[in-house]
Write a protein that holds these residues in place. Structure first.
Motif, mmCIF file in Angstrom:
data_model
loop_
_atom_site.group_PDB
_atom_site.id
_atom_site.type_symbol
_atom_site.label_atom_id
_atom_site.label_comp_id
_atom_site.label_asym_id
_atom_site.label_seq_id
_atom_site.Cartn_x
_atom_site.Cartn_y
_atom_site.Cartn_z
ATOM 1 N N LEU A 67 -29.718 34.765 -100.525
ATOM 2 C CA LEU A 67 -30.942 35.472 -100.905
ATOM 3 C C LEU A 67 -30.861 35.959 -102.347
ATOM 4 O O LEU A 67 -31.854 35.884 -103.099
ATOM 5 N N ALA A 68 -29.696 36.466 -102.742
ATOM 6 C CA ALA A 68 -29.520 36.932 -104.116
ATOM 7 C C ALA A 68 -29.651 35.780 -105.105
ATOM 8 O O ALA A 68 -30.226 35.935 -106.193
ATOM 9 N N ARG A 69 -29.139 34.600 -104.729
ATOM 10 C CA ARG A 69 -29.291 33.438 -105.615
ATOM 11 C C ARG A 69 -30.750 32.995 -105.689
ATOM 12 O O ARG A 69 -31.236 32.604 -106.758
ATOM 13 N N ALA A 70 -31.458 33.087 -104.565
ATOM 14 C CA ALA A 70 -32.859 32.668 -104.538
ATOM 15 C C ALA A 70 -33.726 33.507 -105.467
ATOM 16 O O ALA A 70 -34.695 32.999 -106.061
ATOM 17 N N ILE A 122 -27.734 36.013 -108.870
ATOM 18 C CA ILE A 122 -26.406 35.430 -109.041
ATOM 19 C C ILE A 122 -26.508 33.921 -109.120
ATOM 20 O O ILE A 122 -27.516 33.328 -108.718
ATOM 21 N N ASP A 123 -25.451 33.294 -109.640
ATOM 22 C CA ASP A 123 -25.347 31.838 -109.629
ATOM 23 C C ASP A 123 -23.865 31.478 -109.562
ATOM 24 O O ASP A 123 -23.002 32.359 -109.480
ATOM 25 N N THR A 169 -17.143 31.305 -110.715
ATOM 26 C CA THR A 169 -16.220 30.458 -111.471
ATOM 27 C C THR A 169 -15.806 31.039 -112.812
ATOM 28 O O THR A 169 -14.809 30.594 -113.396
ATOM 29 N N ALA A 170 -16.547 32.022 -113.317
ATOM 30 C CA ALA A 170 -16.207 32.604 -114.614
ATOM 31 C C ALA A 170 -14.866 33.330 -114.541
ATOM 32 O O ALA A 170 -14.367 33.665 -113.453
ATOM 33 N N LEU A 227 -22.387 29.796 -102.555
ATOM 34 C CA LEU A 227 -22.646 29.152 -103.850
ATOM 35 C C LEU A 227 -21.911 27.821 -103.979
ATOM 36 O O LEU A 227 -22.022 27.157 -105.002
ATOM 37 N N TRP A 228 -21.174 27.462 -102.950
ATOM 38 C CA TRP A 228 -20.398 26.233 -102.848
ATOM 39 C C TRP A 228 -19.473 26.011 -104.051
ATOM 40 O O TRP A 228 -19.718 25.224 -104.946
#
Length: 328
Positions: A204-207, A211-212, A217-218, A278-279
Motif C-alpha cells: 500500500l505504501a508503494r502504491a 516507498i520503492d 537496496t540503498a 518490493l521483491w
C-alpha cells in the motif's frame, strides 16, 4: 510477556493451599517440621471450591520446588489447590533465620512448577501477542525504510516473541511434546501473520508512492546488518537466549530488556516483509536467515541453560542436604 515468578529483593515465596480434610494433619505437620517454612496459618473448613482446609505459609525460594514436589505427591494438584506468589518483603528475624536453613542462594533456585506454568501461559497465544508482534514488525519495516537504529531498538522491545521461545526451550528440556508443539505453532503463526500484514502495508505504501525498491537496496549503514547475518549473529543469539532464560528462572525481569534489544528476530521479520513486498530476492534470503539463526540460537541456548540449572542445583542440594529430592 508475563513477569517471571520471583522477587528480586526478597527470597521468600508465599503458598496458599487448599487441602482435603483427610490430609490436613499430614501436610500441616510436615510444613511445621520443615525449617525452611515459616508463617504457617491453618484455617479449617475455610475453602469451598474445592472444599477443604486452607493452609498458608512462606517458603524460602530455594526450598519451593522441593515443597511443591512433595505437595504434588500428596494429591493437592488434583484434589486441592496450590497458589504461589512472591513476597514483597519479610523484615523479621524469623524470616531471616528461615532463609539460613535453606542451602544455596535464592537467585540460583529454579521453581520448576512456576516455570512450566508460565511456559504454558506464554505458548497459549492471544490477540495481544499477535497484535504486538505485528506492530513490532511494522515498526521494524519503517526502521529499514528510514535506516533508523532507534526504531530497530523500539521494534525489538515491542516484540513479545521471547516468551514463546523460552516456552519452547522449557518444553524441549522437560520433554513436554504438547508444550513444544504449542510454542512452535505460535511462533510460526505469529511471524507468518506479522510478515504478511507488514508486506500488505508495504504494498500500500508503494502504491501511494511512499516507498520503492531503493529504500531497501540503498546503502543502510545503521540497519544493513539485519539482512546480513554472520557468525556474530549466532553468538549474540546464544548469549541473549541464555541470559533471557536465566533472567526468567531467577526472577530477574529487568534483565529481559537487554535481551529484547540484543536479538534481531523482529527486525529481520520486518526486513523480510518489506523485501518480499518490493521483491528484493537477496534481502529476502538474508533476512530469513537472520530470523532463523536468532530463533534457533536462542532456543538452543535456553535448553542448555535450563539443563545446566537442573544439574547444578540438584548436585548442590545433594551435597548440602543428603537425601533431598528436587523434581521438575
Amino acid at each position: 510477556m508475563s513477569e517471571p515468578v520471583g522477587c528480586e529483593d526478597n527470597p521468600v515465596m508465599h503458598l496458599r493451599l487448599i487441602v482435603p480434610s483427610d490430609r490436613t494433619d499430614r501436610v500441616l505437620n510436615t510444613l511445621v517440621a520443615d525449617q525452611r517454612v515459616t508463617s504457617i496459618v491453618a484455617l479449617p473448613g475455610a475453602a469451598h471450591r474445592p472444599s477443604g482446609d486452607v493452609i498458608e505459609c512462606d517458603v524460602t525460594r530455594e526450598a519451593t520446588s522441593d515443597v511443591l514436589s512433595w505437595l504434588k505427591k500428596q494429591g493437592l494438584y488434583d484434589e486441592g489447590s496450590v497458589a504461589l506468589s512472591p513476597v514483597g518483603a519479610t523484615p523479621s528475624r524469623n524470616a531471616r533465620e528461615t532463609e539460613k536453613a535453606a542451602p544455596g542462594a535464592p537467585d540460583d533456585a529454579v521453581i520448576w512448577d512456576a516455570v512450566v506454568d508460565q511456559a504454558y501461559n506464554e505458548a497459549s497465544g492471544s490477540w495481544a501477542y499477535y497484535t504486538f508482534l505485528t506492530l513490532a514488525t511494522m515498526i521494524a519495516a519503517v526502521a529499514v525504510v528510514t535506516d533508523s537504529s532507534i526504531l530497530v531498538v523500539g521494534a525489538m522491545v515491542v516484540g513479545p516473541e521471547f516468551g514463546v521461545v523460552a516456552a519452547l526451550a522449557v518444553g524441549l528440556t522437560l520433554r513436554r511434546k504438547g508444550l513444544c508443539w504449542q510454542s512452535v505453532r505460535l511462533l510460526v503463526l505469529g511471524f507468518a501473520l506479522a510478515i504478511v500484514l507488514t508486506a500488505i502495508a508495504a504494498l500500500l505504501a508503494r502504491a501511494v508512492g511512499w516507498i520503492d525498491t531503493e529504500n531497501v537496496t540503498a546503502a543502510r549503514p545503521l540497519t544493513g546488518f539485519i539482512w546480513r547475518p554472520d557468525k556474530w549473529s549466532a553468538v549474540v543469539a546464544v548469549l541473549a537466549g541464555a541470559a533471557g532464560v536465566l533472567s526468567q528462572t531467577a526472577g530477574r525481569a529487568n534483565a529481559l530488556v537487554g535481551v529484547f534489544i540484543s536479538v534481531t528476530t523482529v527486525p529481520a521479520a520486518g526486513d523480510l516483509a518489506l523485501s518480499t513486498a518490493l521483491w528484493v530476492p537477496d534481502h529476502i534470503g538474508g533476512a530469513a536467515a537472520q530470523l532463523g539463526i536468532n530463533l534457533a540460537g536462542m532456543t538452543a541456548a535456553g535448553v542448555v541453560t535450563l539443563l545446566l540449572q537442573r544439574f547444578i542445583w540438584r548436585q548442590y542440594i545433594v551435597r548440602r542436604r543428603p537425601g533431598a529430592s528436587v523434581e521438575a
